[in-house]
Write a protein that holds these residues in place. Structure first.
Motif, PDB file in Angstrom:
ATOM      1  N   UNK B 413       0.803  -1.235   0.000  1.00 19.34           N
ATOM      2  CA  UNK B 413       0.000   0.000   0.000  1.00 19.34           C
ATOM      3  C   UNK B 413       0.839   1.291   0.000  1.00 19.34           C
ATOM      4  N   UNK B 414       2.010   1.242   0.596  1.00 22.41           N
ATOM      5  CA  UNK B 414       2.870   2.440   0.563  1.00 22.41           C
ATOM      6  C   UNK B 414       3.395   2.649  -0.859  1.00 22.41           C
ATOM      7  N   UNK B 415       3.798   1.556  -1.479  1.00 22.48           N
ATOM      8  CA  UNK B 415       4.346   1.649  -2.841  1.00 22.48           C
ATOM      9  C   UNK B 415       3.275   2.180  -3.811  1.00 22.48           C
ATOM     10  N   UNK B 416       2.045   1.675  -3.664  1.00 24.39           N
ATOM     11  CA  UNK B 416       0.972   2.131  -4.550  1.00 24.39           C
ATOM     12  C   UNK B 416       0.718   3.627  -4.370  1.00 24.39           C
ATOM     13  N   UNK B 417       0.765   4.069  -3.122  1.00 26.67           N
ATOM     14  CA  UNK B 417       0.546   5.493  -2.863  1.00 26.67           C
ATOM     15  C   UNK B 417       1.691   6.326  -3.444  1.00 26.67           C
ATOM     16  N   UNK B 418       2.919   5.901  -3.180  1.00 23.74           N
ATOM     17  CA  UNK B 418       4.086   6.644  -3.677  1.00 23.74           C
ATOM     18  C   UNK B 418       4.025   6.787  -5.206  1.00 23.74           C
ATOM     19  N   UNK B 419       3.546   5.758  -5.837  1.00 26.71           N
ATOM     20  CA  UNK B 419       3.505   5.738  -7.297  1.00 26.71           C
ATOM     21  C   UNK B 419       2.495   6.740  -7.848  1.00 26.71           C
ATOM     22  N   UNK B 420       1.470   7.022  -7.054  1.00 27.80           N
ATOM     23  CA  UNK B 420       0.376   7.833  -7.571  1.00 27.80           C
ATOM     24  C   UNK B 420       0.244   9.227  -6.954  1.00 27.80           C
ATOM     25  N   UNK B 421       1.113   9.533  -5.987  1.00 24.81           N
ATOM     26  CA  UNK B 421       1.024  10.859  -5.366  1.00 24.81           C
ATOM     27  C   UNK B 421       1.156  11.974  -6.394  1.00 24.81           C
ATOM     28  N   UNK B 422       0.455  13.067  -6.131  1.00 26.79           N
ATOM     29  CA  UNK B 422       0.704  14.295  -6.879  1.00 26.79           C
ATOM     30  C   UNK B 422       2.155  14.693  -6.574  1.00 26.79           C
ATOM     31  N   UNK B 423       2.916  15.015  -7.601  1.00 32.53           N
ATOM     32  CA  UNK B 423       4.324  15.307  -7.400  1.00 32.53           C
ATOM     33  C   UNK B 423       4.517  16.761  -6.970  1.00 32.53           C
ATOM     34  N   UNK B 424       5.563  17.040  -6.187  1.00 36.14           N
ATOM     35  CA  UNK B 424       5.768  18.405  -5.659  1.00 36.14           C
ATOM     36  C   UNK B 424       5.702  19.476  -6.752  1.00 36.14           C
ATOM     37  N   UNK B 425       6.243  19.153  -7.939  1.00 30.57           N
ATOM     38  CA  UNK B 425       6.307  20.172  -8.996  1.00 30.57           C
ATOM     39  C   UNK B 425       4.943  20.404  -9.651  1.00 30.57           C
ATOM     40  N   UNK B 426       3.958  19.565  -9.320  1.00 23.65           N
ATOM     41  CA  UNK B 426       2.624  19.750  -9.913  1.00 23.65           C
ATOM     42  C   UNK B 426       1.775  20.786  -9.162  1.00 23.65           C
ATOM     43  N   UNK B 427       2.259  21.252  -7.984  1.00 20.63           N
ATOM     44  CA  UNK B 427       1.479  22.239  -7.227  1.00 20.63           C
ATOM     45  C   UNK B 427       1.716  23.639  -7.772  1.00 20.63           C
ATOM     46  N   UNK B 428       0.732  24.528  -7.784  1.00 20.29           N
ATOM     47  CA  UNK B 428      -0.671  24.281  -7.458  1.00 20.29           C
ATOM     48  C   UNK B 428      -1.282  23.290  -8.453  1.00 20.29           C
ATOM     49  N   UNK B 429      -2.001  22.304  -7.890  1.00 19.86           N
ATOM     50  CA  UNK B 429      -2.464  21.160  -8.675  1.00 19.86           C
ATOM     51  C   UNK B 429      -3.967  21.259  -8.907  1.00 19.86           C
ATOM     52  N   UNK B 430      -4.379  21.094 -10.156  1.00 19.48           N
ATOM     53  CA  UNK B 430      -5.805  21.109 -10.487  1.00 19.48           C
ATOM     54  C   UNK B 430      -6.322  19.674 -10.446  1.00 19.48           C
ATOM     55  N   UNK B 431      -7.234  19.407  -9.509  1.00 21.89           N
ATOM     56  CA  UNK B 431      -7.731  18.026  -9.412  1.00 21.89           C
ATOM     57  C   UNK B 431      -8.820  17.797 -10.447  1.00 21.89           C
ATOM     58  N   UNK B 432      -9.021  16.520 -10.766  1.00 22.25           N
ATOM     59  CA  UNK B 432     -10.021  16.162 -11.779  1.00 22.25           C
ATOM     60  C   UNK B 432     -11.419  16.591 -11.347  1.00 22.25           C
ATOM     61  N   UNK B 433     -11.625  16.747 -10.027  1.00 27.03           N
ATOM     62  CA  UNK B 433     -12.946  17.132  -9.553  1.00 27.03           C
ATOM     63  C   UNK B 433     -13.014  18.597  -9.138  1.00 27.03           C
ATOM     64  N   UNK B 434     -12.046  19.398  -9.620  1.00 27.22           N
ATOM     65  CA  UNK B 434     -12.242  20.846  -9.582  1.00 27.22           C
ATOM     66  C   UNK B 434     -11.553  21.652  -8.498  1.00 27.22           C
ATOM     67  N   UNK B 435     -10.727  21.045  -7.676  1.00 30.34           N
ATOM     68  CA  UNK B 435     -10.040  21.857  -6.665  1.00 30.34           C
ATOM     69  C   UNK B 435      -8.636  22.210  -7.129  1.00 30.34           C
ATOM     70  N   UNK B 436      -8.131  23.331  -6.606  1.00 30.82           N
ATOM     71  CA  UNK B 436      -6.735  23.689  -6.842  1.00 30.82           C
ATOM     72  C   UNK B 436      -5.983  23.516  -5.525  1.00 30.82           C
ATOM     73  N   UNK B 437      -5.221  22.431  -5.422  1.00 29.28           N
ATOM     74  CA  UNK B 437      -4.455  22.147  -4.204  1.00 29.28           C
ATOM     75  C   UNK B 437      -3.330  23.175  -4.115  1.00 29.28           C
ATOM     76  N   UNK B 438      -3.184  23.802  -2.930  1.00 31.71           N
ATOM     77  CA  UNK B 438      -2.228  24.922  -2.857  1.00 31.71           C
ATOM     78  C   UNK B 438      -0.770  24.483  -2.803  1.00 31.71           C
ATOM     79  N   UNK B 439      -0.456  23.505  -1.931  1.00 25.75           N
ATOM     80  CA  UNK B 439       0.943  23.092  -1.840  1.00 25.75           C
ATOM     81  C   UNK B 439       1.028  21.722  -1.192  1.00 25.75           C
ATOM     82  N   UNK B 440       2.109  21.045  -1.420  1.00 25.33           N
ATOM     83  CA  UNK B 440       2.285  19.736  -0.806  1.00 25.33           C
ATOM     84  C   UNK B 440       3.580  19.091  -1.234  1.00 25.33           C
ATOM     85  N   UNK B 441       4.067  18.230  -0.350  1.00 23.03           N
ATOM     86  CA  UNK B 441       5.209  17.382  -0.705  1.00 23.03           C
ATOM     87  C   UNK B 441       4.928  16.012  -0.088  1.00 23.03           C
TER      88      UNK B 441
END
Lengths: 288, 808
Positions: B413-441
């Motif tokens: 489960x950790x590997x699956x999550x790591x594989x699919x996380x939004x990457x740091x360089x994608x922020x601000x990130x537009x989600x498929x369901x309409x939100x703009x994520x402000x920041x994250x790593x």
């Protein structure tokens, strides 16, 4: 959470209390620690018109030895039970049980007499009393009598007590020195009644179980002395096969309610699991 | 002075402020720990009387007759209100925050057990309770709906006769008389296509069961109508006092300036105290009728069975992925059980709250979610119980689904999550369901968490234990739960967030007194969050004034600026931002005053912790304390005296706190008892204002998550009887049952918040519940148990064992 109206009485002697209860009739209830009764009153599940508070009555507190018997005053609190040196030495199962009743605040007020006399199937001490074959001394305006804990309970909140009866003390013949004991209680959280619990007292001789007594809490509308299970254990090696049979015998006499702590079939099975664990712990504690 | 001495002198000055980052002790605890808090029930007014409800014993029944004559004849009874009394005033229904109406007192029908039917007012609480028992109500019981999946059956009984013909409601068309709304987001077609093409898919009905926030202080109020002045004062346990004032004005017709709403100390809210309840309306009416103050206090059973429940989301969750575990799509359909009235508390345009955060922390190219809200014969609510609106539900759906997918792919489960996380360089990130994520790593956080618990070793240990279990050597199984959540908090920007048309800004008003002491007031309202401590820390750092010299006040609508209140972790993102912005306005003016005092140009000054100093001449400075004094007597020409500022902060975006949680659990297969051996929580809430308070919030939120996951629930039987509405049955863990919490953090500031803070109070609840549930599911996974629904109390896990044939 607001009780109905009631009159409050505070007699100073057993006789006065018994007369008051007789005189006031069905609408009067004796009040010991109040930790079952007051809660029921706040829910208006109990609406007595008179409360006869026993806390001012002399002579109902304390632990003493009379010959082979240990005698515990009915108004002795669970806290006092936990800290009594004589009980710790001779009847350690009482301390183990009292420590699993609710929380320290409840144990400061809650009494052993109230716990055994109220007839609430969720209370822990009744099964322990049956396990120990305790006798309850009862005073009434007609005189005193003694009833075995194994004959005392008829149904939820339905006991041998009649109008004007007061449990004044509990008499227990102490099990032999070196006996094994355990009160195994399954509960979800501090303060909860048992999902199921088992009390076990046994003695070992030459590695085998010489005598055993088992009783169960909160898996029927009364505490249950598991006579058949006790017989299966007595004289056995306490091996797996014996435990399986004893647990099955104990489960067979249960008739638990389904509630948020689990459906009936679960609670019946837990009675068996608690029994196994109690026996194993008692065995480990017993001196052969 | 050497550089080193200068620096240590500056550090000492900064430390004295107890500003941002300081583990400052909570100032409110001085009174709380000494029993000197001031709660609603502490309020005793002359001539005050007491109200109590007559409640329905039935879940669904027609009211045939109400006879209050015996109750009214009881000495000490002053009035018995019924719907018939409220109807001429237009007050037998009240508007809900969700665009529905709710019966204040039942008129023709009752729709859930314990619904309010009559309100008795008496000289004291005892008489009121006695009189409530004397009110005779005749009912004709009706068939009821408990299972939300049956609400929309063609032959289902119609629950809401008051709106049965209203097929267009607040959130669009209704497809059945028991239907409330359908809300959908995302690209359905693209999502369906992605599923058709997917190499691997999973589909699971994931239920976030009905529970209750259960604050230790129940809901309560005192209403006092002064008929001479025509003014109403309403003290209450309000998480949003200003909104309550507006609602009271709108429904009572009293002018808003003649209504004083005061929220004193509050003993926990967790969402339960956001909405308006019948008790408030009846107390107000009672006070108007009698001309005496009326107090109403819920008891525990009333609280658990009538005022705002949480959850009851039935989420059919699907994920699509490539064979090597890259997510390609997500599809969710929810049946949302709102009870008898839609009194869900959420921004008005979001009938399912922010459920569309359900894509979580993952870069999912396309997604579609839809929610059908339905009526049932249960209590009303659907509040955000220690979370932002429906975010616990959303996080539970995705985090549980990720584990289901991991198992199907035979991936960690950790590997699956790591594989699919939004990457740091994608922020601000537009989600498929309409939100703009402000920041994250996310990767850093997950890696740190896995390393901290020794994840690889734990998996190795688990493998050994599983083998031992299969060999019959142990009756214990071990589960490792992983969750990685992204919250969406700080509602919210006026562009999409309002409540009854009022934009969800928040506010701060700061006044610096001549001696350099400060009073500041905010539109939020602490219920235990420690606002008096933390807002002062923000001001301390911004203004260079010791936090101990700053008093924070909230909750009195006469003195505090208008704000939308405290819930959904919004105080720091909104009022906290307003506080910083208002303080900066003050500092700007202070700079002009300092320049005047030092006879230099403003641009020649620089800010240094608690003072303005002349650049290059550090010995020439004016402290904020000097400047405060000057603000009242020595000002530049044409400058207004005084030193104060107000800010109403309309956030440009939500904030998106996140975290990585790992739980290690041991389960006794024979009893179903689960023991949390270890729980590690890494939270990233951006800038950390007070690490001690953050830790306290995380402990509290995890404890509530633990409760919900492991057994806390509001259950109904098939007749609609509410079960377990007392602390005898409702699982509220004590210190004894509560696991030990390990906390940790990373810091990824919010780029749009003035101090980079994101809010934290609810993260542990959002991330906690799926982590516990994943641990349980992981424990049984090697036995092919399939998805095990929450809550995971002992008897349910024992039933899993029965089903799998694990008991002999």
């Amino acid at each position: 959470m607001i009780p109905g109206a009631f009159d409050y009485h505070r007699p100073t002697s057993v006789n006065e209390a018994a007369l008051l209860l007789r005189q006031l009739g069905e609408d009067a209830r004796p009040l010991a620690g109040g930790h079952s009764l007051i809660a029921l009153m706040k829910l208006r599940l109990a609406m007595p018109e008179h409360l006869v508070d026993l806390s001012g009555v002399d002579g109902l507190k304390g632990v003493r030895r009379e010959g082979d018997d240990l005698v515990i005053g009915a108004m002795t609190t669970q806290h006092d039970i936990i800290h009594d040196a004589m009980l710790a030495e001779s009847l350690p199962i009482l301390r183990e049980t009292a420590n699993q009743i609710a929380d320290p605040q409840v144990r400061y007020r809650g009494t052993i007499g109230g716990n055994v006399a109220n007839g609430d199937p969720g209370n822990d001490m009744p099964a322990v009393m049956q396990c120990l074959d305790a006798r309850f001394r009862i005073a009434s305006p007609d005189g005193e009598r003694e009833i075995s804990a194994r004959d005392f309970y008829h149904g939820a909140f339905d006991t041998e007590l009649h109008r004007g009866d007061i449990v004044t003390e509990i008499r227990i013949k102490a099990p032999p020195r070196g006996h094994g004991y355990a009160y195994e209680k399954m509960k979800r959280k501090t303060g909860d009644y048992a999902t199921a619990a088992a009390a076990v007292i046994l003695t070992l001789e030459g590695g085998r179980c010489a005598r055993a007594s088992v009783a169960l809490t909160n898996v029927a509308d009364t505490p249950l002395w598991a006579e058949e299970a006790s017989k299966i254990l007595a004289g056995s090696d306490l091996g797996k096969e014996t435990l399986d049979r004893a647990a099955a015998a104990a489960e067979a006499i249960t008739n638990p309610a389904s509630d948020l702590h689990g459906p009936a079939e679960f609670r019946a099975k837990m009675a068996g699991v608690m029994l196994r664990r109690a026996v194993m712990r008692a065995q480990a504690r017993a001196k052969a | 002075m050497s550089v080193q001495t200068v620096e240590s002198e500056r550090a000492a000055r900064a430390e004295k402020l107890e500003g941002l980052g300081c583990k400052r002790k909570r100032v409110e605890d001085i009174r709380f720990t000494q029993g000197r808090g001031n709660y609603v029930d502490d309020l005793k007014l002359p001539a005050m009387v007491f109200g109590d409800f007559v409640r329905s014993p039935h879940a669904h029944a027609r009211i045939l007759r109400i006879d209050a004559s015996r109750a009214k004849a009881l000495p000490g009874v002053l009035a018995v209100l019924t719907a018939a009394d409220l109807k001429p005033l237009g007050l037998h229904y009240m508007p809900t925050l969700a665009g529905d109406v709710q019966a204040v007192l039942a008129e023709d029908k009752v729709l859930f057990q314990n619904q309010e039917v009559a309100f008795v007012i008496a000289e004291d609480r005892y008489v009121a309770a006695d009189a409530a028992e004397l009110v005779e109500v005749d009912y004709e019981p009706l068939a009821c709906i408990v299972d939300p999946f049956k609400s929309l059956d063609p032959d289902a009984p119609v629950l809401r006769e008051d709106i049965k013909d209203k097929m267009e409601a607040a959130h669009g068309p209704r497809k059945h008389p028991n239907h409330i709304f359908e809300w959908s987001v995302g690209d359905k077609q693209a999502t369906d296509e992605a599923f058709e093409k997917a190499e691997v898919t999973i589909k699971e009905l994931i239920v976030d069961h009905r529970t209750h926030p259960a604050p230790l202080e129940t809901c309560q109020c005192v209403a006092s109508m002064d008929k001479i002045k025509g003014e109403l004062t309403l003290w209450g346990t309000f998480q949003a006092p200003h909104v309550i004032r507006t609602v009271v004005s709108l429904i009572s017709g009293l002018p808003e300036h003649k209504i004083h709403v005061i929220a004193p100390d509050i003993g926990g809210g967790f969402g339960n105290k956001v909405g308006a309840y019948s008790g408030y309306v009846c107390s107000v009416v009672g006070s108007i009728v009698l001309g005496r103050p009326v107090k109403w206090v819920e008891d525990r059973m009333e609280n658990l069975s009538t005022t705002s429940f949480a959850r009851d989301y039935h989420m059919t969750t699907e994920l699509a992925a490539t064979g090597d575990g890259r997510l390609t799509a997500m599809r969710v359909h929810v049946i949302a059980d709102h009870g008898a009235f839609d009194a869900c508390a959420a921004p008005t345009k979001f009938p399912a709250g922010f459920f569309n955060i359900c894509t979580g922390s993952y870069d999912i190219p396309t997604a579609f979610c839809s929610v059908d809200g339905v009526y049932t014969n249960k209590a009303t609510g659907g509040v955000a119980y220690r979370c932002s609106f429906r975010v616990t539900e959303a996080a539970f759906a995705i985090e549980r689904a990720m584990d289901v997918l991991a198992q199907k792919l035979a991936m960690d489960p950790v590997e699956l999550r790591m594989k699919n996380f939004i990457r740091p360089e994608q922020f601000p990130y537009q989600s498929a369901l309409g939100w703009e994520y402000d920041s994250g790593d996310y990767h850093t956080a997950m890696r740190k968490a896995a390393a901290a618990v020794g994840y690889e070793k734990l998996r190795a240990e688990q493998k050994e234990k599983r083998d031992a279990f299969l060999r019959g050597e142990t009756r214990e199984i071990m589960g490792i739960g992983v969750s990685f959540f992204t919250e969406i908090v700080g509602a919210g920007p006026s562009k999409n967030c309002d409540i009854l048309g009022i934009a969800m800004f928040d506010s701060a008003e700061i006044r610096v007194h001549p001696t350099g002491a400060v009073i500041a007031r905010m539109g939020t309202k602490s219920q235990g969050q420690g606002h008096e401590t933390t807002y002062a820390q923000i001001i301390a750092t911004e203004l260079g004034i010791p936090a101990d010299n700053i008093m924070i006040e909230e909750g009195d609508t006469d003195t505090a600026p208008y704000g939308l209140g405290t819930y959904g972790s919004r105080s720091t993102p909104t009022a906290g931002a307003a506080t910083a912005v208002a303080a900066r306005k003050i500092r700007q003016k202070a700079q002009m005053i300092a320049a005047h005092m030092l006879e230099v140009h403003e641009g020649d000054l620089e800010w240094d912790i608690d003072r303005f100093r002349v650049k290059g001449l550090p010995e020439k400075f004016k402290t904020m304390k000097d400047i405060a004094w000057a603000a009242y007597h020595d000002l530049p020409p044409n400058m207004e005296p005084g030193l104060e500022a107000v800010n109403y902060y309309d956030p440009p975006n939500m904030t998106f706190p996140f975290g990585a949680y790992i739980c290690v659990m041991d389960i006794d297969v024979d009893t179903g008892v689960a023991k949390v051996r270890r729980f590690y929580a890494l939270d990233d809430c951006g800038t950390r204002i007070n690490p001690m308070i953050i830790e306290g919030q995380i402990h509290g939120g995890l404890t509530e998550a633990f409760a919900c996951a492991m057994g806390q629930e509001i259950r109904y039987d098939e007749h609609g009887n509410v079960l377990g509405a007392s602390f005898m049955d409702f699982f509220l863990p004590t210190a004894v049952e509560t696991p030990v919490w390990e906390t940790d953090y990373t810091v990824t500031p919010s780029p749009h918040h003035p101090i980079g803070a994101k809010g934290v109070g609810e993260s542990p609840h959002v991330g906690g519940a799926p982590c516990f549930s994943n641990a349980v599911n992981d424990a049984y996974a090697f036995l092919n148990a399939g998805h095990i629904q929450m809550p995971h109390d002992a008897w349910r896990l024992w039933q899993v064992g029965e089903r799998l044939g694990l008991h002999h």
